[in-house]
Design a protein around this motif. Structure first.
Motif, PDB file in Angstrom:
ATOM      1  N   TRP A  26       0.833  -1.197   0.000  1.00  0.00           N
ATOM      2  CA  TRP A  26       0.000   0.000   0.000  1.00  0.00           C
ATOM      3  C   TRP A  26       0.874   1.256   0.000  1.00  0.00           C
ATOM      4  O   TRP A  26       1.806   1.379   0.778  1.00  0.00           O
ATOM      5  N   ARG A  27       0.488   2.229  -0.832  1.00  0.00           N
ATOM      6  CA  ARG A  27       1.285   3.432  -1.056  1.00  0.00           C
ATOM      7  C   ARG A  27       0.513   4.679  -0.603  1.00  0.00           C
ATOM      8  O   ARG A  27      -0.707   4.732  -0.708  1.00  0.00           O
ATOM      9  N   PHE A  28       1.247   5.694  -0.158  1.00  0.00           N
ATOM     10  CA  PHE A  28       0.623   6.955   0.256  1.00  0.00           C
ATOM     11  C   PHE A  28       0.703   8.000  -0.854  1.00  0.00           C
ATOM     12  O   PHE A  28       0.942   9.180  -0.598  1.00  0.00           O
ATOM     13  N   THR A  29       0.460   7.567  -2.078  1.00  0.00           N
ATOM     14  CA  THR A  29       0.594   8.471  -3.217  1.00  0.00           C
ATOM     15  C   THR A  29      -0.552   9.467  -3.331  1.00  0.00           C
ATOM     16  O   THR A  29      -0.493  10.379  -4.169  1.00  0.00           O
ATOM     17  N   LEU A  30      -1.578   9.353  -2.513  1.00  0.00           N
ATOM     18  CA  LEU A  30      -2.650  10.342  -2.512  1.00  0.00           C
ATOM     19  C   LEU A  30      -2.260  11.588  -1.729  1.00  0.00           C
ATOM     20  O   LEU A  30      -2.927  12.621  -1.836  1.00  0.00           O
ATOM     21  N   ASP A  31      -1.211  11.491  -0.926  1.00  0.00           N
ATOM     22  CA  ASP A  31      -0.774  12.597  -0.086  1.00  0.00           C
ATOM     23  C   ASP A  31       0.335  13.402  -0.764  1.00  0.00           C
ATOM     24  O   ASP A  31       1.048  12.893  -1.640  1.00  0.00           O
ATOM     25  N   PRO A  32       0.518  14.667  -0.363  1.00  0.00           N
ATOM     26  CA  PRO A  32       1.589  15.482  -0.932  1.00  0.00           C
ATOM     27  C   PRO A  32       2.944  14.793  -0.789  1.00  0.00           C
ATOM     28  O   PRO A  32       3.257  14.221   0.278  1.00  0.00           O
ATOM     29  N   ASP A  33       3.716  14.816  -1.852  1.00  0.00           N
ATOM     30  CA  ASP A  33       5.048  14.208  -1.887  1.00  0.00           C
ATOM     31  C   ASP A  33       5.021  12.694  -1.683  1.00  0.00           C
ATOM     32  O   ASP A  33       6.055  12.082  -1.434  1.00  0.00           O
ATOM     33  N   GLY A  34       3.819  12.098  -1.774  1.00  0.00           N
ATOM     34  CA  GLY A  34       3.723  10.647  -1.653  1.00  0.00           C
ATOM     35  C   GLY A  34       4.052  10.114  -0.285  1.00  0.00           C
ATOM     36  O   GLY A  34       4.449   8.939  -0.154  1.00  0.00           O
ATOM     37  N   ARG A  35       3.864  10.928   0.751  1.00  0.00           N
ATOM     38  CA  ARG A  35       4.148  10.504   2.124  1.00  0.00           C
ATOM     39  C   ARG A  35       2.947  10.764   3.020  1.00  0.00           C
ATOM     40  O   ARG A  35       2.272  11.798   2.881  1.00  0.00           O
ATOM     41  N   ASP A  36       2.712   9.854   3.945  1.00  0.00           N
ATOM     42  CA  ASP A  36       1.680  10.093   4.939  1.00  0.00           C
ATOM     43  C   ASP A  36       2.083  11.310   5.759  1.00  0.00           C
ATOM     44  O   ASP A  36       3.199  11.358   6.299  1.00  0.00           O
ATOM     45  N   PRO A  37       1.225  12.307   5.878  1.00  0.00           N
ATOM     46  CA  PRO A  37       1.632  13.554   6.525  1.00  0.00           C
ATOM     47  C   PRO A  37       1.887  13.445   8.026  1.00  0.00           C
ATOM     48  O   PRO A  37       2.535  14.325   8.595  1.00  0.00           O
ATOM     49  N   VAL A  38       1.411  12.397   8.652  1.00  0.00           N
ATOM     50  CA  VAL A  38       1.614  12.236  10.095  1.00  0.00           C
ATOM     51  C   VAL A  38       2.821  11.363  10.394  1.00  0.00           C
ATOM     52  O   VAL A  38       3.691  11.721  11.189  1.00  0.00           O
TER      53      VAL A  38
END
Length: 319
Positions: A73-85
Motif C-alpha cells: 500500500w502506497r501513500f501516493t494520494l498525499d503530498p510528496d507521496g508521504r503520509d503527513p503524520v
C-alpha cells in the motif's frame, strides 16, 4: 522470517494469512493513526465504526492509494507521496520497522502508534470491537451502542457465519485454484446469503432493533458485491440487486449516515480490477454497474427499529 502469507491448500482452497500484530491497544486520544484503504472491506468496517462513534478527533485517518504495487500500500494520494503524520511512503515501512523479519502481506486496517511509528495492531476484527468497547470515553454524545453487552453472544454468532461464508467466502471464490474449491465456496456463500435474506425478511437489522457491529460487517461485503464480487470473483448466481431483501437492507444502510458516505466505488473498482493481474490480466476497470439504485426507496422503515437507538446520527464531518 515471520511469514504469514496467504496460502492455497492441496485442494485449491485459498486461506487468508493470519494477522501478525494482535496486541490490544490502550485508548489514548491523538496517539494512534488508522491507516485504511477505502477499497478494502476489512478496513471499511473501522472507517464506518469510527464515524458512527465520533472518534475522528481521537484517531486520525490515513488513506492509501487503491492501487497496490509489489511494495504494498502506497501513500501516493498525499503530498510528496508521504503520509503527513508518520512520514512514510509505504505501509510496509511501519510493518518492517515493527518486525524486520515480517514476510507476509502488509494489510489494512492498521493502527500506527504515532509516537514510535510502529504498528500497534492490524487485527481487523478486534479493531472495530475495541473502538466500541475500549474507546467509550472518547465517543461523541449520542453515539450508538454497536456492540451492546446484552446482545454480544448473538452478534458473535451471526458474525461467525457471515465472516466464514460471506466476508471470506467471496475471496475464497475469487482466489480458488480448483473447480471443486470454487464451487464449494460458491455454495456456502449463496446458502448463507439465502439464510440472511430469510432472517432479514421480518426484521430491519441483523440483531436487535438497532444497527450493530453485525450490520457493519455484512454491509461492507454487500456494498462491493455487484461492483466487483459478482463478476471479478465469479460470485454470479445472483447480483445483489436480484436478492430483494438483501438489496433493500443494503440500501437502507447505505442511506444511513456513516455508511454510504464512507463508500468510494472508484477506489473499490480500481483496486480489485487493477491489483489482481492473475484474475484480470489486462487491468480493465468496468464502467458499471449503475449506482443510482443505491439512493432509491427501500421500504425497510416499515419493519420498525431505530438505526441509532436512543442515540443520534453522526454529524456531517470529514477526515
Amino acid at each position: 522470517m515471520t511469514s504469514t502469507k496467504d496460502a492455497v491448500t492441496a485442494r485449491g482452497e485459498w486461506v487468508r494469512q493470519a494477522n501478525r500484530f494482535t496486541q490490544r491497544v490502550a485508548a489514548e486520544a491523538g496517539r494512534y493513526r488508522l491507516i485504511v484503504s477505502l477499497a478494502c472491506p476489512w478496513a471499511h468496517r473501522a472507517v464506518i465504526v469510527r464515524r458512527l462513534l465520533g472518534l475522528e478527533d481521537a484517531i486520525s485517518l490515513g488513506v492509501v492509494d487503491p492501487i497496490r504495487d509489489e511494495r504494498g500500500w502506497r501513500f501516493t494520494l498525499d503530498p510528496d507521496g508521504r503520509d503527513p503524520v508518520t512520514g512514510i511512503e509505504f505501509l510496509s515501512e511501519a510493518y518492517l520497522a515493527t518486525d524486520p523479519d515480517f514476510a507476509g502481506r502488509f494489510t489494512v486496517p492498521a493502527l500506527i502508534d504515532t509516537t514510535s511509528g510502529l504498528v500497534a495492531t492490524n487485527d481487523f476484527p478486534q479493531i472495530s470491537l475495541d473502538l466500541s468497547t475500549e474507546w467509550t470515553r472518547f465517543h461523541r454524545a449520542g453515539a450508538p451502542q454497536l456492540y451492546p453487552e446484552a446482545l454480544r453472544a448473538e452478534i458473535d454468532e451471526v458474525n461467525d457465519g457471515v465472516h466464514r461464508d460471506v466476508n471470506q467466502g467471496v475471496y475464497q471464490c475469487g482466489f480458488a485454484r480448483s473447480q471443486v474449491a470454487y464451487e464449494e465456496a460458491f455454495d456456502r456463500l449463496f446458502t448463507r446469503l439465502d439464510l440472511l435474506s430469510e432472517r432479514l425478511s421480518d426484521r430491519r437489522y441483523l440483531v436487535g432493533d438497532t444497527i450493530t457491529e453485525a450490520d457493519v460487517r455484512l454491509f461492507t461485503t454487500l456494498v462491493r458485491f455487484d461492483a466487483v464480487y459478482h463478476g471479478h470473483f465469479k460470485c454470479n448466481r445472483n447480483k445483489l440487486t436480484e436478492l430483494p431483501v438483501l438489496w433493500a437492507y443494503a440500501r437502507d444502510l447505505f442511506q444511513t449516515p456513516g455508511f454510504g458516505d464512507t463508500v468510494d466505488f472508484d477506489h473499490i473498482k480500481r483496486h480489485y480490477y487493477v491489483t489482481h493481474p492473475d484474475i484480470n490480466p489486462n487491468g480493465i476497470v468496468p464502467k458499471g454497474p449503475d449506482l443510482s439504485g443505491w439512493h432509491s426507496e427501500h421500504g425497510r422503515a416499515a419493519l420498525g427499529g431505530r438505526p441509532f437507538g436512543d442515540g443520534t446520527p453522526p454529524p456531517n464531518v470529514t477526515g
